[in-house]
Design an enzyme around this catalytic site. Structure first.
Site, mmCIF file in Angstrom:
data_model
loop_
_atom_site.group_PDB
_atom_site.id
_atom_site.type_symbol
_atom_site.label_atom_id
_atom_site.label_comp_id
_atom_site.label_asym_id
_atom_site.label_seq_id
_atom_site.Cartn_x
_atom_site.Cartn_y
_atom_site.Cartn_z
ATOM 1 N N HIS B 51 0.827 -1.197 0.000
ATOM 2 C CA HIS B 51 0.000 0.000 0.000
ATOM 3 C C HIS B 51 0.870 1.259 0.000
ATOM 4 C CE1 HIS B 51 -3.795 2.111 0.750
ATOM 5 N NE2 HIS B 51 -3.005 2.985 1.363
ATOM 6 N N GLU B 73 -1.642 -5.369 -3.824
ATOM 7 C CA GLU B 73 -2.382 -4.952 -2.649
ATOM 8 C C GLU B 73 -3.747 -5.644 -2.603
ATOM 9 O OE1 GLU B 73 -3.167 -0.817 -2.754
ATOM 10 O OE2 GLU B 73 -4.140 -0.805 -0.809
ATOM 11 N N ASN B 374 25.469 -23.795 -4.468
ATOM 12 C CA ASN B 374 26.276 -24.990 -4.529
ATOM 13 C C ASN B 374 25.870 -25.990 -3.449
ATOM 14 O OD1 ASN B 374 28.351 -25.434 -6.411
ATOM 15 N ND2 ASN B 374 29.720 -25.862 -4.683
#
Lengths: 180, 786
Positions: B51, B73, B374
């Site tokens: 918002h 929103e 990794n």
């Protein structure tokens, strides 16, 4: 402490009297025109030849000080010095121009050039003085200039009874001193 | 006019900083939300973030960003009211929209047009979850108008959720004519005013109540429709108050990083000044011991030292940020990667509050991403495999940070399958990265280090995530750039641990000063493992390379002078006292042989400037207490170079006990031809080999290449004069007892300095034959005694 005081070379007299003399002799011109028509150039000797750099690029002139050798740099880089807290590389112009090495003597000086972001000191054999060179009298590089230094030359300035090789600092600086 | 522009610029800057921070937090919160989708506090927090961004971006006219965040929103609004439930498809849509928002912010930051970004795809993906058709442009207009109203209501919006609902419903109605829109606005305004009035009443009432300190619940009958449950309301109230009074209680200010950099530079200068003061005070103390003034000076020096250290710490701290700034991105990274690989992995973050320099934080992000990637890809096994091995199905990665002295340690630990060093060697051999002999000699730790070699990968297949053999190479280069070191510990079947050790700050470092030939160098202390003193007999040869057996490991030895290309023909190592600095870079360990260890010092890193860039093996320079320049070594590059050269350390050694040589030689240091020529003639007649130097630097070079039996030196030689040169020459192991004769050209000399520099004799110019003969006599007497 004393070492730092010695850094400044008092032997070099900035040609104030000369400036005054010239201004007097050409009283009809006013100072502004004088500046427009003349270049102020610091003259120095390298292998008995007179060279010049634009005074606007010269930060200062110092006596040789102890330098620290930097490994893995080009041969003409003597090392670096501490100039009031700034690290400045020192270039031996004789080696750079292929004039052969000459040991540092009592007349040897370092011209510290400050231009763009570069700060470099050039070791020369001797400092002459500040010359006023009429812009009109500056001629392009003659063909008999050795090829090794041709690209570092901006032109040749004619003085009353001698000539001076004017250096192109930009080219000299941008080449750098690192290997590769 | 320009003032306005500047102001606008400033507002946009503030917005960008705020939005970036919010989006960063969002990443973390969203991932958290995935595991606890019914946490209404969290939902509300995320909703508010969207918002806020929507509000500011619409105010500043970034339409695409507004559009996108508005949709986000909406989705969050439904979520927090539990009208829809979160699923992973929805989360993917939300996350990719957040990424899009980030890229828009990035564009705005770079001053590019953010309106060309295509957000429709994200908006569509989000709209799917709203049970509505994709927004139409006319409707957007209404939305925009509604937004304005919503905006004003932001503060109190928790209380009027229901009303907003109505608005949402209205939005879903088919297209409206202009009049209808107008009417709609009127209606909304009316509604709004009424709400406001009600709210005011309610507020009043609430205040009265709180004044009376009644803790009764409010009368729900009349107001229940507009009110959220009371506990929620009381929760929100303090937040609002806090927001309004923030300017008064605010404890932080934003400072331009450049200013902090300037400050840091100044502190650097101060540290240099302090080092100098301390060295002067020390000299004074040696010279005038017991003097009152000198003692006072020492007192001042140590006080300045204390204050400077504190100041340095203080300035450093202003630049410190919590490592959490980087760490908080990783839940998202782990989520994305593990999902892609179909593994379940839990990330545990420890020590997120550990602080380090801002510039360092920026540099460690990439390496960590690669390490974690990794770990998930190669470390953590698939669920079935884990089950078989008796491990919990869910893999675990622990990312932790803590301080150790002036360093920060960042560890990444996984509980995966660990690394098999024999397998790593085999792979590297297959790829031609190492030779058979290298593989044989390799220790377990060195084998783990293979994973950092460019082009090395154990993955059978190149995947989206890894297998190209690039990632770990990035880790190595980035960490080396920071003067950091990497250590790997691993046990097959139990997991691996990658440890990064990085200096807290980049500007001022601890360094070990060493001497090599006539030069001094600073080795960053972070790279130094230990220093040892050995004798010639302890150096062994393996395949024609010098190695040292240090406890249970074999360390290759290289003369630092050779590694730097300045050691040629120099004989300056005392064969009885050989100093070895064991350094470690990333995973490699090597012993650098130096002439002398000088000590530890705090140095300020200075650049060599534009003219000397990328000088191999040199990372910068620093100014010492005496004003001289010392170069700082780039140990990574030195170690690299060392493995490329073959040297023989014995070539540089000098045995001081055995001084008997073939023939005698002398060195003459002077700029004056008269002196040089006369001494040379006399000495050549006496069958001496003669070397000549013009200044102290040359003299030192010659003296370290040819060990002479007598030195004649002019006291007035450039650059630093004869007294200093004598001191420096005496420092070479081969010259502790060599006969040094000074030549005074002007008849003057300083007796004290002569003694201090251990100059044996003095003669005066012009030099006569008998002067030289006297010297030769004294010399032969000395040699006989020896």
């Amino acid at each position: 402490m004393n070492k730092t005081d010695d850094l400044f070379d008092k032997s070099l007299v900035i040609a104030e009297d000369q400036e005054e003399k010239m201004a007097k002799s050409q009283k009809k011109n006013d100072a502004l025109i004088l500046k427009d028509e003349y270049d102020q150039v610091v003259g120095f000797i390298l292998r008995e030849e007179l060279f010049g750099v634009d005074i606007l690029h010269v930060e200062e002139i110092i006596k040789p000080v102890d330098f620290t050798h930097v490994p893995n740099t080009k041969e003409f880089v003597l090392g670096v010095i501490n100039l009031r807290g700034k690290i400045i590389p020192i270039v031996d112009l004789r080696v750079k121009f292929g004039f052969g090495k000459k040991p540092i003597g009592p007349n040897s000086r370092i011209i510290v050039i400050s231009m763009n972001d570069f700060n470099v000191g050039f070791m020369v054999d001797k400092i002459e003085k500040v010359y006023y060179i009429e812009k009109k009298s500056i001629e392009p590089t003659p063909s008999n200039i050795p090829q090794t230094i041709e690209k570092y030359v901006k032109g040749v300035g004619k003085l009353q009874n001698k000539i001076m090789t004017l250096l192109n600092m930009k080219e000299l600086l941008e080449e750098g001193g690192g290997l590769n | 006019m320009t003032d306005n522009m500047e102001e606008m610029e400033e507002i946009i800057q503030d917005f960008l900083v705020e939005a970036e921070e919010l989006l960063e937090e969002l990443d973390e919160d969203l991932v958290k939300l995935e595991s606890s989708s019914d946490d209404s506090d969290l939902l509300n927090k995320i909703f508010r973030a969207f918002h806020t961004i929507k509000g500011s971006s619409s105010f500043l006219g970034f339409e695409k960003l507004t559009h996108l965040t508005h949709r986000l929103e909406d989705v969050l609004n439904k979520l927090r009211k539990f009208e829809i439930t979160l699923n992973s498809e929805m989360m993917d849509a939300i996350l990719s929209s957040v990424d899009k928002a980030k890229s828009i912010i990035e564009l705005i930051k770079e001053g590019e047009d953010a309106e060309n970004v295509d957000v429709e795809e994200n908006v569509k993906a989000l709209s799917k979850f709203l049970d509505t058709e994709p927004a139409l442009s006319d409707e957007e207009l209404i939305e925009a108008q509604k937004e304005e109203i919503e905006e004003e209501e932001f503060e109190q919006e928790m209380q009027i959720e229901e009303k907003e609902d109505e608005l949402e419903e209205n939005k879903d109605k088919p297209k409206k004519s202009d009049e209808e829109i107008e009417a709609e606005i009127q209606r909304l305004l009316q509604q709004r005013m009424e709400e406001d009035r009600k709210k005011r009443e309610q507020k009043k009432k609430q205040q009265e109540e709180s004044q009376k300190q009644e803790e009764k619940t409010q009368d729900k009958d009349t107001k229940q429709q507009e009110l959220t449950p009371p506990e929620k309301k009381t929760e929100k109230k303090p937040a609002v108050k806090e927001k309004k009074s923030k300017p008064i209680v605010e404890q932080t200010i934003r400072v331009d990083v450049n200013r902090l950099d300037d400050l840091m530079n100044l502190v650097g200068e101060l540290v240099l000044g302090k080092n100098r003061l301390v060295s002067v005070a020390q000299k004074a103390e040696e010279k005038f011991e017991g003097d009152d003034v000198v003692e006072e000076l020492s007192g001042v020096a140590s006080q300045i030292t204390l204050v400077t250290t504190d100041l340095q710490m203080g300035v450093m701290k202003t630049r410190m940020v919590q490592v959490g700034k980087v760490f908080n991105k990783f839940p998202r990274v782990v989520r994305d990667i593990s999902k892609e690989l179909n593994k379940t992995v839990e990330l545990i973050i420890e020590g997120a509050e550990t602080e380090l320099d801002k510039s360092v934080v920026e540099e460690i992000n990439d390496p960590l991403v690669h390490i974690i990637r990794n770990a998930i890809d190669h470390g953590i096994e698939p669920a079935e495999e884990r089950k078989k091995a008796g491990k919990p199905e869910k893999g675990k990665i622990v990312l932790s940070a803590y301080h150790e002295g002036n360093y920060i340690i960042i560890e990444t630990t996984d509980d995966g399958k660990g690394m098999d060093h024999e397998m790593l060697k085999k792979k590297a051999l297959e790829k031609g990265l190492i030779t058979e002999t290298e593989a044989r000699q390799m220790s377990k730790e060195e084998a783990f280090g293979l994973i950092f070699k460019p082009g090395f990968s154990t993955a059978q297949q190149v995947s989206n995530i890894s297998g190209r053999g690039v990632g770990m190479d990035v880790v190595k280069t980035n960490i080396e750039k920071l003067n950091g070191i990497i250590e790997i510990k691993s046990e097959i079947g139990k997991g691996s641990k990658i440890i990064l050790k990085i200096p807290l700050t980049l500007a001022i470092i601890q360094a070990l000063l060493v001497k090599v030939t006539k030069e001094f160098f600073a080795i960053p202390l972070v790279s130094v493992v230990e220093t040892v003193r050995i004798s010639k007999e302890e150096i062994n040869k393996v395949e024609n390379k010098d190695v040292l057996r240090l406890r249970d490991s074999i360390i290759p030895l290289v003369y630092l002078g050779d590694a730097l290309g300045i050691g040629e023909n120099k004989k300056t190592i005392d064969s009885k006292e050989i100093y070895v600095v064991v350094v470690s870079v990333a995973e490699k360990k090597i012993g650098l042989v130096v002439d002398k260890l000088i000590g530890r010092e705090e140095v300020v890193i200075k650049s060599l400037g534009h003219y000397l860039t990328n000088i191999q093996s040199i990372s910068g320079a620093t100014i010492m207490g005496d004003g001289s320049v010392t170069l700082i070594l780039d140990i990574a590059s030195v170690v690299n170079e060392s493995s490329n050269i073959t040297t023989n350390i014995e070539d540089h050694m000098i045995d001081c006990a055995i001084a008997i040589k073939q023939g005698l030689s002398c060195l003459i240091v002077s700029t004056q031809d008269e002196i040089k020529n006369s001494i040379r003639n006399y000495m050549q007649e006496a069958n001496f080999d003669v070397y000549v130097a013009y200044n102290d630097k040359e003299a030192l070079d010659i003296a370290s290449e040819h060990i002479v039996d007598v030195i004649f030196m002019d006291l007035n030689i450039p650059i630093n004069g004869g007294y200093d040169l004598a001191k420096l020459i005496r420092d070479f192991p081969a010259y502790r007892n060599v006969y040094i004769v000074s030549v005074s050209t002007d008849g003057t000399y300083d007796k004290e300095k002569l003694h201090e520099s251990k100059i044996n004799d003095i003669i005066f110019a012009p030099v006569e034959l008998e002067d030289v003969e006297k010297v030769i006599q004294a010399l032969s007497k000395k040699i006989k005694v020896a």
